[in-house]
Every structure is written in C-alpha cells, then in structure tokens.
Design an enzyme around this catalytic site. Sequence first.
Site, PDB file in Angstrom:
ATOM      1  N   ASP A   1       1.063  -1.336   0.034  1.00  0.00           N
ATOM      2  CA  ASP A   1       0.166  -0.207   0.046  1.00  0.00           C
ATOM      3  C   ASP A   1       0.907   1.052   0.201  1.00  0.00           C
ATOM      4  O   ASP A   1       1.912   1.016   0.750  1.00  0.00           O
ATOM      5  CB  ASP A   1      -1.416   0.135   0.997  1.00  0.00           C
ATOM      6  CG  ASP A   1      -2.284   1.042   1.087  1.00  0.00           C
ATOM      7  OD1 ASP A   1      -1.818   1.979   0.960  1.00  0.00           O
ATOM      8  OD2 ASP A   1      -3.329   0.633   1.121  1.00  0.00           O
TER       9      ASP A   1
ATOM     10  N   GLN B   1     -14.656   2.014   0.822  1.00  0.00           N
ATOM     11  CA  GLN B   1     -13.811   1.969  -0.730  1.00  0.00           C
ATOM     12  C   GLN B   1     -13.889   2.763  -1.607  1.00  0.00           C
ATOM     13  O   GLN B   1     -14.730   3.616  -1.513  1.00  0.00           O
ATOM     14  CB  GLN B   1     -15.279   0.891  -0.968  1.00  0.00           C
ATOM     15  CG  GLN B   1     -14.205   0.192  -2.102  1.00  0.00           C
ATOM     16  CD  GLN B   1     -15.167  -0.664  -2.833  1.00  0.00           C
ATOM     17  OE1 GLN B   1     -16.413  -1.659  -2.323  1.00  0.00           O
ATOM     18  NE2 GLN B   1     -14.268  -1.630  -4.016  1.00  0.00           N
TER      19      GLN B   1
ATOM     20  N   HIS C   1     -10.890  -5.465  -3.145  1.00  0.00           N
ATOM     21  CA  HIS C   1      -9.122  -5.540  -2.708  1.00  0.00           C
ATOM     22  C   HIS C   1      -9.127  -6.149  -1.389  1.00  0.00           C
ATOM     23  O   HIS C   1     -10.207  -5.242  -1.027  1.00  0.00           O
ATOM     24  CB  HIS C   1      -7.816  -4.314  -2.729  1.00  0.00           C
ATOM     25  CG  HIS C   1      -9.314  -3.667  -2.517  1.00  0.00           C
ATOM     26  ND1 HIS C   1      -9.194  -2.662  -2.930  1.00  0.00           N
ATOM     27  CD2 HIS C   1      -8.115  -2.124  -1.236  1.00  0.00           C
ATOM     28  CE1 HIS C   1      -9.892  -1.151  -1.965  1.00  0.00           C
ATOM     29  NE2 HIS C   1      -9.155  -1.329  -1.387  1.00  0.00           N
TER      30      HIS C   1
ATOM     31  N   HIS D   1      -6.909  -5.374   2.176  1.00  0.00           N
ATOM     32  CA  HIS D   1      -5.865  -4.890   2.940  1.00  0.00           C
ATOM     33  C   HIS D   1      -5.396  -6.226   4.574  1.00  0.00           C
ATOM     34  O   HIS D   1      -6.118  -6.894   4.796  1.00  0.00           O
ATOM     35  CB  HIS D   1      -6.142  -3.916   3.536  1.00  0.00           C
ATOM     36  CG  HIS D   1      -6.807  -2.993   2.940  1.00  0.00           C
ATOM     37  ND1 HIS D   1      -6.610  -1.824   3.172  1.00  0.00           N
ATOM     38  CD2 HIS D   1      -7.676  -3.360   2.052  1.00  0.00           C
ATOM     39  CE1 HIS D   1      -7.104  -0.760   1.931  1.00  0.00           C
ATOM     40  NE2 HIS D   1      -8.067  -1.774   1.928  1.00  0.00           N
TER      41      HIS D   1
END
Length: 119
Positions: free
Chosen positions: A30, A99, A105, A107
């Site tokens: 990230d 979102q 996705h 995390h």
Amino acid sequence: MSDCLFCRMVDGEIPADVVLRTDRVLAFRDINPQAPTHVLVIPQAHHATIGALAEADPALLGDVVAGAHAVARQEGLVTGDGAEPGYRLVANTGPQAGQTVHHVHLHVLGGRGLGWPPG
C-alpha cells in the site's frame, strides 16, 4: 477497465511494489501504509466489490484469500509454530465502508498490535 487504477497496475501501466503474483492474483504494498505490513491483494480480473466477486467467481475469491495468507506467511506474520504474531484482513465494500477503489482488494495488515473495534 481502462479507468481502474488496479486494472492498470495488473497490466503494468502503473508501477507497483509487487510482493506476490500468480496467474489470478496480484499483491502489492500500500502506498499509504497503516501498519508495518500493509499489502493489498487483488484479483487480476476486475470485480467492483467482494459481493460481486463472490457471486461471479467464488473460486477466485478463494484465490484472493489464499494469496493474502501467502503474503502474511511471506511477511513473517504466520510462522506455523503456534506463536505467530497474526494479521488482519480488511475488505471495504461500498462508500460507507471506505471503499475508494472499486476493484476488490483485501488489505493484509500486521506487524503491530491491532485494536478492536477497528474504527
């Protein structure tokens, strides 16, 4: 989808700090980490939400979760000896959940204590 940030990463148009790539899953660090380990795991195929993916291709959803676990192991968050530090998986679905990129996705967060409730 040409306007999807994550699809463009899958296609190599936008660079990413890739930590895992399979034929169906991509994982990358990230750019705004919220923990010492903060990796995003995505399906290479575009699906806007986790619910849409679960309905369209449950096996791919399983591949994404397996990819997240592989990343956790690779990052030292899973040791297999019962003393693992652990990790958290987060999937934000929809605007009220936070979102911001409409491509599924997960995390993978770890490397520090993670409080509850998360926020």
